[in-house]
Design an enzyme around this catalytic site. Structure first.
Site, short mmCIF file in Angstrom:
data_model
loop_
_atom_site.label_atom_id
_atom_site.label_comp_id
_atom_site.label_asym_id
_atom_site.label_seq_id
_atom_site.Cartn_x
_atom_site.Cartn_y
_atom_site.Cartn_z
N LYS A 188 4.55 -6.66 14.15
CA LYS A 188 3.21 -6.12 13.97
C LYS A 188 3.21 -4.66 14.93
CE LYS A 188 -0.08 -7.57 11.72
NZ LYS A 188 -0.14 -8.36 10.58
N THR A 229 -2.76 -9.40 -1.11
CA THR A 229 -2.84 -10.27 -0.34
C THR A 229 -3.78 -11.43 -1.09
OG1 THR A 229 -2.55 -8.72 1.60
CG2 THR A 229 -3.90 -10.83 2.21
N SER A 238 4.87 -6.25 -0.84
CA SER A 238 5.76 -5.08 0.26
C SER A 238 7.13 -5.38 0.16
CB SER A 238 5.51 -5.48 1.71
OG SER A 238 3.98 -4.62 2.22
N1 GLU Z 1 -0.46 -6.86 7.39
C1 GLU Z 1 -0.04 -7.71 6.16
C2 GLU Z 1 -0.05 -9.26 6.60
O1 GLU Z 1 -0.52 -9.47 7.80
C3 GLU Z 1 0.88 -7.26 5.38
C4 GLU Z 1 2.29 -6.92 5.88
C5 GLU Z 1 3.32 -6.43 5.25
O2 GLU Z 1 2.95 -6.05 4.03
O3 GLU Z 1 4.25 -6.07 5.91
O4 GLU Z 1 0.64 -9.93 6.28
#
Ligand code: GLU
Length: 427
Positions: A103, A187, A356
């Site tokens: 992250k 999401t 992704s």
């Molecule tokens: N920020 C998103 C999550 O918390 C997506 C992460 C991504 O696509 O790598 O799952």
């Protein structure tokens, strides 16, 4: 030890009583692999130099290169980024995609910056973390207050530094720059597929179910739209400035979004212009929204919203965790005791990282998918993961979060043990 990391660790440790895990495995998973902190200089429009702090945490890369979003938010700190990276490891494992967890975050309120200042900041962040990312190392993506335009700038900066085109280094890019179709609502769509399967299994009628959603960003909005189209009654919606609630009928997600874009906040919704008075609604606080008398509550904003203070007052039968880490460890126990179903973040919001993964695959193969293929493959992955979690629930009679952790821990354990543990080397 930070509060959020501590909380995330406790939720994971709770699952360990049900799986045989060596101490080596626990030790490995409780420590992030590496933490990068960078200072990003930004020359403001008025000529002043401001330095912003950015982080990138790689939690674990056992199952593949690390993966996870970048948030631009004023309260970002290392504890938060570490916890979110930790959650990503389990999220990728529970849906069975070949990534570890990471992250990133920058301590900034992007609403206070001009668009091109955000561009400079995004590019500066990539210059700072350049050596730690790559399509086989760590692949960033959007998160809270970042979007596809920012991902496009970031990918472009990476390409400029490396003097090569490597679209697979960042996902969530605009389609014009190699992004995947269907990443924008992924999401929400992942959460929607899981909820739909669950409601079907319970033989409940969506048209009779009421929903409140906390957070009207990308995930909250798209989920409201998908559920509204299936006939669910969207009775409550909120953003950081307040919430709106209707006792009759359903709020219309599209008009709410239109109004929010015009006015910059939800509170103004339905109060002027043509959609005014379409549905009678009350203005309530975010806290009241969480405690509203609804069937399904969707925390889709930020962490630590359901705590031991309000957990006992939550009336929803199902809590669908679209945000990361919205429920504290103590609150989780209260909800479990009250037989409320919590669909945990690591499963409920895994649709984003799953698409992704599809984007990464498409970038690497050069074979681009139709929207139908993206939806079909996303549904397959989400439903398979949901099936694996409910199977563990049936076998061990545990709550859904515990079951989701068990599924992911088992996958991680297999990889850690394949590399050898203390027990192996002692014999
Ligand atoms: N920020 C998103 C999550 O918390 C997506 C992460 C991504 O696509 O790598 O799952």
């Amino acid at each position: 030890m930070g509060k959020f990391f501590d909380n995330s660790k406790k939720l994971f440790e709770n699952a360990l009583q049900y799986v045989t895990v060596s101490a080596d495995v626990v030790k490995t998973l409780e420590h992030p692999k590496q933490i990068i902190q960078v200072s990003i200089p930004l020359r403001k429009l008025n000529g002043d130099l401001e330095i912003f702090t950015g982080y990138r945490v790689h939690h674990n890369d056992l199952l593949g290169p690390t993966k996870g979003g970048i948030r631009f938010f004023p309260t970002v700190d290392l504890d938060e980024v570490k916890s979110l990276a930790f959650l990503m490891t389990f999220k990728c494992a529970v849906v069975g995609i070949p990534f570890g967890g990471a992250k990133g975050g920058v301590v900034v309120d992007p609403k206070k910056l001009k668009r091109h200042e955000i561009e400079h900041l995004s590019r500066g962040y990539i210059r700072g973390i350049y050596d730690f990312i790559g399509p086989d190392v760590d692949i960033p993506a959007p998160d809270v207050y970042t979007n596809e335009m920012i991902m496009g700038w970031m990918a472009d900066e990476y390409n400029k530094i490396s003097r090569k085109l490597t679209p697979a280094v960042i996902t969530g890019k605009p389609v014009a720059l190699g992004g995947s179709l269907g990443r924008d609502d992924a999401t929400a769509r992942g959460a929607y597929y899981v909820l739909r399967a669950m409601i079907k299994k319970k033989k409940w009628n969506p048209k009779k179910l009421t929903v409140a959603i906390q957070g009207y960003g990308n995930a909250g909005y798209h989920l409201a739209r998908l559920l509204h189209d299936d006939g669910y009654k969207i009775v409550g919606l909120s953003d950081s400035k307040g919430a709106i609630f209707t006792k009759k009928g359903s709020l219309d997600p599209e008009s709410v979004m239109r109004r929010k874009r015009e006015a910059g906040k939800l509170e103004a919704v339905y109060c002027k212009g043509t959609v005014c008075d379409i549905v009678k609604h009350d203005r309530i606080t975010n806290e009241e929204l969480l405690e509203a008398d609804v069937d399904i509550l969707v925390p889709a904003a930020i962490e630590n919203q359901i705590t031991k203070k309000n957990a006992g007052k939550i009336k929803a039968k199902i809590i669908l965790e679209v945000a990361n880490g919205p429920t504290s460890y103590e609150a989780d126990a209260i909800l479990a005791k009250n037989k409320q179903i919590v669909v945990p973040d690591i499963l409920a919001n895994a649709g984003g990282v799953t698409v992704s993964y599809f984007e990464w695959l498409q970038n690497r193969s050069g074979d681009y998918w139709s929207l139908g293929t993206v939806h079909e493959n996303l549904e397959k992955i989400m439903i398979t993961a949901y099936g694996a979690v409910t199977k563990i629930q049936d076998e061990l009679k545990v709550d859904m979060r515990t079951a989701a952790y068990i599924v992911s821990v088992k996958r991680l354990v297999a990889a850690i043990e394949a590399k050898g543990t203390a027990e192996y080397f002692k014999t």
